[in-house]
Design a protein around this motif. Structure first.
Motif, PDB file in Angstrom:
ATOM      1  N   GLN A  18       0.829  -1.203   0.000  1.00  0.00           N
ATOM      2  CA  GLN A  18       0.000   0.000   0.000  1.00  0.00           C
ATOM      3  C   GLN A  18       0.867   1.258   0.000  1.00  0.00           C
ATOM      4  OE1 GLN A  18      -2.325  -0.922   3.497  1.00  0.00           O
ATOM      5  NE2 GLN A  18      -4.135  -1.425   2.264  1.00  0.00           N
ATOM      6  N   MET A  19       1.915   1.251   0.821  1.00  0.00           N
ATOM      7  CA  MET A  19       2.820   2.398   0.874  1.00  0.00           C
ATOM      8  C   MET A  19       3.482   2.624  -0.478  1.00  0.00           C
ATOM      9  SD  MET A  19       6.332   3.253   1.019  1.00  0.00           S
ATOM     10  CE  MET A  19       7.137   1.776   1.580  1.00  0.00           C
ATOM     11  N   LEU A  20       3.920   1.553  -1.132  1.00  0.00           N
ATOM     12  CA  LEU A  20       4.569   1.677  -2.426  1.00  0.00           C
ATOM     13  C   LEU A  20       3.601   2.237  -3.465  1.00  0.00           C
ATOM     14  CD1 LEU A  20       6.972   1.238  -4.308  1.00  0.00           C
ATOM     15  CD2 LEU A  20       6.212  -1.151  -4.576  1.00  0.00           C
ATOM     16  N   SER A  21       2.384   1.722  -3.512  1.00  0.00           N
ATOM     17  CA  SER A  21       1.431   2.224  -4.503  1.00  0.00           C
ATOM     18  C   SER A  21       1.087   3.688  -4.242  1.00  0.00           C
ATOM     19  CB  SER A  21       0.173   1.349  -4.567  1.00  0.00           C
ATOM     20  OG  SER A  21      -0.528   1.370  -3.359  1.00  0.00           O
ATOM     21  N   GLU A  22       0.923   4.084  -2.986  1.00  0.00           N
ATOM     22  CA  GLU A  22       0.654   5.498  -2.657  1.00  0.00           C
ATOM     23  C   GLU A  22       1.844   6.379  -3.027  1.00  0.00           C
ATOM     24  OE1 GLU A  22      -2.055   7.064  -1.664  1.00  0.00           O
ATOM     25  OE2 GLU A  22      -3.241   5.239  -1.567  1.00  0.00           O
ATOM     26  N   HIS A  23       3.039   5.890  -2.768  1.00  0.00           N
ATOM     27  CA  HIS A  23       4.267   6.634  -3.066  1.00  0.00           C
ATOM     28  C   HIS A  23       4.388   6.889  -4.573  1.00  0.00           C
ATOM     29  CE1 HIS A  23       8.247   8.065  -1.929  1.00  0.00           C
ATOM     30  NE2 HIS A  23       8.772   7.357  -2.917  1.00  0.00           N
ATOM     31  N   LEU A  24       4.121   5.854  -5.383  1.00  0.00           N
ATOM     32  CA  LEU A  24       4.218   6.006  -6.833  1.00  0.00           C
ATOM     33  C   LEU A  24       3.093   6.869  -7.389  1.00  0.00           C
ATOM     34  CD1 LEU A  24       5.347   2.408  -7.836  1.00  0.00           C
ATOM     35  CD2 LEU A  24       6.750   4.477  -7.613  1.00  0.00           C
ATOM     36  N   ASP A  28      -5.575  13.688 -16.300  1.00  0.00           N
ATOM     37  CA  ASP A  28      -5.024  12.372 -16.609  1.00  0.00           C
ATOM     38  C   ASP A  28      -5.591  11.333 -15.649  1.00  0.00           C
ATOM     39  OD1 ASP A  28      -3.346  13.128 -18.733  1.00  0.00           O
ATOM     40  OD2 ASP A  28      -1.764  13.738 -17.347  1.00  0.00           O
ATOM     41  N   SER A  29      -5.879  10.158 -16.168  1.00  0.00           N
ATOM     42  CA  SER A  29      -6.297   9.029 -15.348  1.00  0.00           C
ATOM     43  C   SER A  29      -5.039   8.317 -14.864  1.00  0.00           C
ATOM     44  CB  SER A  29      -7.168   8.084 -16.188  1.00  0.00           C
ATOM     45  OG  SER A  29      -7.512   6.953 -15.442  1.00  0.00           O
ATOM     46  N   LEU A  30      -4.833   8.268 -13.553  1.00  0.00           N
ATOM     47  CA  LEU A  30      -3.614   7.704 -12.973  1.00  0.00           C
ATOM     48  C   LEU A  30      -3.966   6.501 -12.107  1.00  0.00           C
ATOM     49  CD1 LEU A  30      -2.016  11.066 -11.757  1.00  0.00           C
ATOM     50  CD2 LEU A  30      -1.725   9.929 -13.980  1.00  0.00           C
ATOM     51  N   SER A  31      -3.189   5.434 -12.248  1.00  0.00           N
ATOM     52  CA  SER A  31      -3.426   4.243 -11.428  1.00  0.00           C
ATOM     53  C   SER A  31      -2.137   3.460 -11.232  1.00  0.00           C
ATOM     54  CB  SER A  31      -4.505   3.353 -12.056  1.00  0.00           C
ATOM     55  OG  SER A  31      -4.137   2.972 -13.364  1.00  0.00           O
ATOM     56  N   VAL A  32      -2.100   2.716 -10.125  1.00  0.00           N
ATOM     57  CA  VAL A  32      -0.950   1.879  -9.771  1.00  0.00           C
ATOM     58  C   VAL A  32      -1.492   0.566  -9.217  1.00  0.00           C
ATOM     59  CG1 VAL A  32       1.084   1.649  -8.274  1.00  0.00           C
ATOM     60  CG2 VAL A  32       0.419   3.909  -9.135  1.00  0.00           C
ATOM     61  N   ASN A  33      -0.877  -0.552  -9.590  1.00  0.00           N
ATOM     62  CA  ASN A  33      -1.234  -1.831  -8.993  1.00  0.00           C
ATOM     63  C   ASN A  33       0.034  -2.633  -8.732  1.00  0.00           C
ATOM     64  OD1 ASN A  33      -2.836  -3.808  -7.906  1.00  0.00           O
ATOM     65  ND2 ASN A  33      -3.614  -4.567  -9.848  1.00  0.00           N
ATOM     66  N   ILE A  34       0.045  -3.311  -7.598  1.00  0.00           N
ATOM     67  CA  ILE A  34       1.181  -4.126  -7.198  1.00  0.00           C
ATOM     68  C   ILE A  34       0.788  -5.602  -7.398  1.00  0.00           C
ATOM     69  CG2 ILE A  34       2.805  -4.679  -5.344  1.00  0.00           C
ATOM     70  CD1 ILE A  34       2.710  -1.649  -6.079  1.00  0.00           C
ATOM     71  N   TYR A  35       1.658  -6.358  -8.066  1.00  0.00           N
ATOM     72  CA  TYR A  35       1.405  -7.773  -8.338  1.00  0.00           C
ATOM     73  C   TYR A  35       2.491  -8.613  -7.676  1.00  0.00           C
ATOM     74  CZ  TYR A  35      -1.502  -5.838 -12.064  1.00  0.00           C
ATOM     75  OH  TYR A  35      -2.445  -5.133 -12.765  1.00  0.00           O
ATOM     76  N   ASP A  36       2.073  -9.651  -6.972  1.00  0.00           N
ATOM     77  CA  ASP A  36       3.020 -10.593  -6.376  1.00  0.00           C
ATOM     78  C   ASP A  36       3.437 -11.638  -7.402  1.00  0.00           C
ATOM     79  OD1 ASP A  36       3.183  -9.586  -3.768  1.00  0.00           O
ATOM     80  OD2 ASP A  36       1.380 -10.654  -3.149  1.00  0.00           O
ATOM     81  N   MET A  37       4.735 -11.919  -7.440  1.00  0.00           N
ATOM     82  CA  MET A  37       5.281 -12.965  -8.306  1.00  0.00           C
ATOM     83  C   MET A  37       5.611 -14.169  -7.434  1.00  0.00           C
ATOM     84  SD  MET A  37       7.705 -10.511 -10.639  1.00  0.00           S
ATOM     85  CE  MET A  37       8.364 -11.846 -11.591  1.00  0.00           C
TER      86      MET A  37
END
Length: 109
Positions: free
Chosen positions: A74-80, A92-101
């Motif tokens: 959550q911190m990483l996505s908010e930071h980016l 602009d439409s802005l979005s971030v998603n974090i995916y686990d590998m």
């Protein structure tokens, strides 16, 4: 690790290479990754359709090895997202998603 993929409309208010550098550095500044392990790239789209009032878009995919806490992701996505807001238009439409590998299936040389 991580692999960061920036998908964006080609009419950005910032040069794509500048965006790559800013997101790359912002990822490092999160404190979650060593600088030499971050891999960042961008893909521009010519054809796209957005919601009413939106001029362009940026979507960031961050692929990381599984094991980070929900709070770290959550911190990483908010930071980016905060980084994006600094360089983009309100329209602009802005979005971030974090995916686990998965450690068991990811391979590299």
């Amino acid at each position: 690790m991580p692999h960061i993929i920036i998908e964006h409309s080609e009419d950005l208010p910032v040069l794509p290479q500048v965006l790559v550098e800013k997101i790359h550095n912002s990822t490092f500044e999160s404190g979650l990754f060593d600088l030499e392990t971050i891999k960042t790239r961008a893909i521009a789209y010519q054809q796209y359709q957005l919601g009413i009032g939106k001029e362009g878009f940026i979507h960031i995919q961050v692929h990381i090895m599984a094991g980070r806490t929900l709070e770290q992701k959550q911190m990483l996505s908010e930071h980016l997202l905060a980084c994006l807001k600094t360089y983009c238009r309100d329209s602009d439409s802005l979005s971030v998603n974090i995916y686990d590998m998965d450690h068991d299936v990811y391979r590299k040389n």
